[in-house]
Design an enzyme around this catalytic site. Structure first.
Site: not given
Length: 482
Positions: A228, A315, A415
């Protein structure tokens, strides 16, 4: 196998001045070729096709609006025939026509004869690449200025002996041989580029006996790690480790130094030598920041890829969309502009640009392919707002780095939970399941449980400035992975 090595040149004064002159001439030639193509297109669009295309005859300048030396002049080349007597190249492109007219350019302007012929040809092909990118959906080719045109390319005639390199029509010059070229590799092209602290060369080498890198098939993937990307921490890994974000250009010291040096440029007289000196100092500062960021990103990418996993979940971020300006708000009655939050978003945009997520992702993909690993990009929607315990998704679940589910009360680091969610979505892609997150976002209403800002958090760990629920403050990748 193709690869590139970059070295720093050590030219003398005359060689440096000659390369500066070449860059200026090549920039003018590039802009002229682009303007010629735009002009010919406008003429054809307004007045119809070029008469030679229909009749295949030489047009008279009085009756035809197109010059024979233009981008569409003499498109038919009847010189080359195949075995059956047919034309090999019945119609030439604009780039081929402009390359063919280079000898006439040297006769009309003798100073272009001092530039190597392959360099001029690659300059036209550079414009062809820009048009190719435009037809693939990117922006239209733009005219170049001194800031965005600083390089030229050789394809033949170059030699390398030890720490010396020969460039045609420039001569031998020394360079910092910081990386030896492997045996068996041949030089395909050399690009000379000017930066703030001097001249650099990018050597493209190739060895046909060495195979290209092969990616691992998804059927062999067993272990996956999720990543992340963030700003407070650059990367959060699904196994609990966090990578610091040094903030090279947005830290307090660098911002103050950059502000002072940019202010000095504004106080100098325009066009003066002192203004150019001040601008060079700002350029060197930006280059130093970029070099630090580049080195750190390679370090981070190597740390992530070297972990004992088969695939890496990342991502699929639209960074350009995240950096886009806020929409303008106008008062319907008065017609005046209203506050749209752009002044507050300006600092966030700087932090995102400083983190350079796209560059980090490309480096991870490159190193993963070298180590026979797979990079899986997943949809990051609601990854940090989805509860790992009950699956409830709500923007009220997250308060900065803390995650407290408004449905079940589950507490964790937001996170790190997002990294685990990305890992699970990557695994679902590997197994063939749907990777789209469940759309169970609940809208806030009177009956919705809302967490107040002054709510007291209950946790087995004491709350502090750096110690928060689920925040592994003392487990940093620099210490944990060393």
């Amino acid at each position: 196998m193709l690869t590139n090595y970059v070295y720093k040149l050590r030219p003398n004064v005359s060689q440096s001045e000659k390369m500066d002159n070449w860059v200026d001439l090549l920039r003018s030639h590039y802009n002229w070729c682009l303007n010629d193509r735009i002009t010919q297109y406008n003429h054809q669009f307004i007045q119809g096709d070029y008469c030679d295309i229909r009749t295949r005859a030489v047009a008279c300048p009085i009756t035809c609006f197109v010059s024979k030396n233009g981008a569409t002049g003499e498109p038919w080349k009847d010189g080359k025939l195949d075995k059956e007597g047919n034309l090999k190249n019945p119609r030439r492109s604009a780039g081929d026509i402009q390359i063919t007219s280079l000898p006439m350019l040297k006769q009309a302007r003798p100073w272009y004869a001092e530039i190597d012929s392959t360099v001029l040809q690659q300059n036209v092909k550079r414009l062809d690449v820009a048009y190719k990118n435009f037809f693939e959906g990117r922006g239209f080719p733009q005219f170049k200025n001194r800031s965005n045109f600083t390089s030229f390319t050789y394809t033949v005639g170059t030699k390398v002996q030890g720490n010396k390199i020969y460039l045609p029509k420039i001569g031998w010059m020394r360079f910092h041989n910081s990386r030896l070229i492997p045996d068996g590799f041949t030089i395909k092209a050399i690009t000379v580029r000017k930066r703030q602290d001097g001249w650099y060369i990018s050597v493209r080498i190739e060895d046909t006996n060495v195979p290209n890198y092969i990616s691992r098939p998804l059927a062999e993937v067993e272990k996956v790690i999720g990543c992340d990307l963030g700003i407070t921490k650059l990367v959060h890994l699904s196994d609990g480790y966090q990578i610091d974000n040094p903030k090279f250009s947005t830290n307090r010291k660098t911002r103050h130094l950059l502000k002072v040096r940019q202010r000095r440029i504004g106080r100098r007289v325009k066009g003066s030598k002192n203004r150019k000196k001040a601008a060079k100092k700002v350029g060197r500062l930006h280059k130093r920041i970029g070099d630090k960021r580049l080195a750190y990103q390679w370090y981070v990418a190597n740390k992530i890829v070297s972990r004992n996993v088969d695939a890496i979940g990342l991502e699929d971020l639209n960074v350009a969309g995240m950096l886009r300006r806020c929409q303008v708000k106008v008062d319907e009655k008065t017609g005046r502009f209203l506050k749209n939050g752009q002044s507050r978003k300006k600092g966030l945009n700087r932090s995102i640009s400083d983190a350079s997520w796209s560059e980090l992702t490309s480096k991870i993909e490159y190193l993963a392919e070298k180590q026979y690993k797979v990079v899986i990009k997943v949809n990051p929607k609601h990854s940090s707002q989805e509860c790992r315990n009950c699956g409830h998704t709500d923007k009220l679940n997250r308060d900065r780095e803390r995650f407290i589910c408004v449905s079940c009360g589950h507490m964790s680091h937001a996170d790190l939970g997002a990294a685990k969610t990305i890992r699970d979505r990557a695994l679902s892609l590997v197994r063939g399941d749907s990777a789209k997150p469940a759309d169970n976002t609940s809208k806030s209403s009177e009956g919705t449980v809302k967490r107040l800002k002054n709510r007291k958090e209950t946790s087995a760990r004491p709350l502090g400035k750096r110690v928060e629920p689920g925040n592994l403050s003392n487990q940093d990748i620099k210490t944990a992975m060393s």
